[in-house]
Write a protein that holds these residues in place. Structure first.
Motif, short mmCIF file in Angstrom:
data_model
loop_
_atom_site.label_atom_id
_atom_site.label_comp_id
_atom_site.label_asym_id
_atom_site.label_seq_id
_atom_site.Cartn_x
_atom_site.Cartn_y
_atom_site.Cartn_z
N CYS A 35 100.66 77.84 11.06
CA CYS A 35 100.11 77.21 11.80
C CYS A 35 99.82 77.89 12.96
O CYS A 35 100.75 78.25 14.04
CB CYS A 35 100.80 76.00 11.25
N PHE A 37 99.90 75.45 15.18
CA PHE A 37 100.87 74.35 15.77
C PHE A 37 101.90 74.34 15.46
O PHE A 37 102.04 75.20 14.52
CB PHE A 37 99.60 72.49 15.69
N ASN A 38 102.47 73.84 15.90
CA ASN A 38 104.19 73.29 15.44
C ASN A 38 104.19 72.64 16.16
O ASN A 38 105.55 71.94 17.27
CB ASN A 38 104.30 74.98 16.91
N CYS A 39 104.11 71.14 15.08
CA CYS A 39 104.76 70.13 15.75
C CYS A 39 105.63 69.07 15.75
O CYS A 39 106.06 70.12 14.00
CB CYS A 39 103.60 68.82 14.37
N TYR A 41 106.80 67.29 14.59
CA TYR A 41 106.89 66.25 13.21
C TYR A 41 107.03 67.05 12.34
O TYR A 41 106.53 66.06 10.79
CB TYR A 41 106.47 65.73 13.28
N CYS A 42 106.38 68.25 12.30
CA CYS A 42 106.55 69.11 10.95
C CYS A 42 107.08 69.22 9.46
O CYS A 42 108.14 69.10 9.33
CB CYS A 42 105.39 70.14 11.53
N ASN A 44 106.85 70.98 7.12
CA ASN A 44 107.12 72.12 6.60
C ASN A 44 108.41 72.91 7.14
O ASN A 44 108.62 73.83 7.04
CB ASN A 44 106.30 73.06 6.56
N ASN A 122 94.45 70.37 11.71
CA ASN A 122 94.66 70.52 13.07
C ASN A 122 92.91 70.24 13.42
O ASN A 122 93.11 70.50 15.22
CB ASN A 122 95.74 71.47 13.45
N LYS A 144 92.72 66.42 12.78
CA LYS A 144 93.97 66.00 13.44
C LYS A 144 93.50 65.18 14.73
O LYS A 144 92.64 66.66 15.84
CB LYS A 144 95.66 66.72 13.51
S1 SF4 Z 1 101.75 68.94 11.04
FE1 SF4 Z 1 100.10 70.17 10.09
S2 SF4 Z 1 99.63 71.10 11.96
FE2 SF4 Z 1 101.11 70.57 12.39
S3 SF4 Z 1 102.62 72.30 12.90
FE3 SF4 Z 1 102.81 71.36 10.57
S4 SF4 Z 1 101.47 72.23 8.87
FE4 SF4 Z 1 100.95 72.54 11.13
#
Ligand code: SF4
Length: 258
Positions: A35, A37-39, A41-42, A44, A122, A144
């Protein structure tokens, strides 16, 4: 539930909070997350927890898996409401994203003509011509925008490269309404500072940006499952409802998920 990875190239179907019965299309490998991004709250997990040496899926792999899944659903008398590009990271970063959209549109015609095609992104690459064109071909172009505050973006979303939120807003507006915005509201702390983006300092400029973008719809939601950074907490339904009311007052349709 702990953070998780999705199967690849197809996962589900799952009952989505926002989209109905969703068959997921994951252009990333099943073994990890990729990704831009590195959210915090992700669902994953953080990028550094999910590194993989495997590459994006190929168009052939996607075609084979998706045909098989759609044929087996049709044989069981079921149909997805939506075919959703999502999964372990950012779908538009895949080198085959544009061809994958063309392929999914073709397979939808054959196997599930009533299904919508959605992309959850994103938005970091939405101004790349091939990505922009592909996003114009899908039914739900869901991008997003958690905040318009650059410092807060670094805290919450952690873009993994140059990211200018004002350029994003301009790009989003250039879809001329063929766009839906998704925004998460959270509370708690990150790196020892408040992570709450429900205050006036965040909400009012975000509403101004929404007006400029003029999306078909706005999705607001909060944390629903376990997140990688447990100091991050969910926002109360009444606060989300209050923000939704302010979106409506700006003349924009909004859907809230608690
Ligand atoms: S929430 Fe979506 S945009 Fe943010 S890190 Fe996870 S996969 Fe990437």
């Amino acid at each position: 539930m702990p953070t998780f990875l999705n199967d690849s190239p197809v996962f589900g179907p799952v009952q989505s909070r926002r989209l109905g019965i969703s068959l997921g299309i994951n252009l990333m490998p099943a073994t990890g997350k990729i990704c831009s991004f590195n959210c915090a709250y992700c669902e994953n997990g953080l990028n550094e927890q999910r590194r993989t040496s495997n590459d994006y899926v190929s168009l052939d792999e996607l075609e084979h898996a998706l045909k098989k899944k759609l044929a087996s659903m049709a044989a069981n008398g079921t149909q997805p409401d939506v075919l959703t590009f999502a999964g372990n990271g950012e779908p538009t970063a895949s080198p085959i994203f544009a061809q994958a959209v063309d392929l999914v549109r073709a397979l939808r015609t054959v196997y599930a003509p009533a299904a919508r095609i959605s992309v959850l992104s994103n938005g970091m690459f939405a101004d790349k011509p091939s990505v922009f064109h592909a996003l114009m071909q899908v039914d739900d172009n869901i991008l997003k925008l958690d905040t318009v505050d650059a410092t807060y973006i670094e805290l919450l979303n952690k873009p993994q490269g140059p990211y200018d939120v004002n350029e994003r807003i301009t790009t989003y507006a250039s879809f001329h309404g063929h766009i839906k915005i998704q925004t998460i509201f959270v509370s708690g702390k990150l790196a020892g500072v408040s992570a709450d983006n429900t205050g006036e300092v965040y909400v009012n400029p975000w509403l101004d940006a929404l007006e400029k973008i003029d999306p078909q719809q706005v999705f607001i939601y909060t944390i629903a499952r376990e997140v990688p950074i447990p100091t991050l907490t969910k926002v109360a339904p009444a606060i989300l409802d209050g923000i939704a009311q302010r979106v409506r007052k700006r003349g924009l349709p909004v859907v809230v998920s608690y």
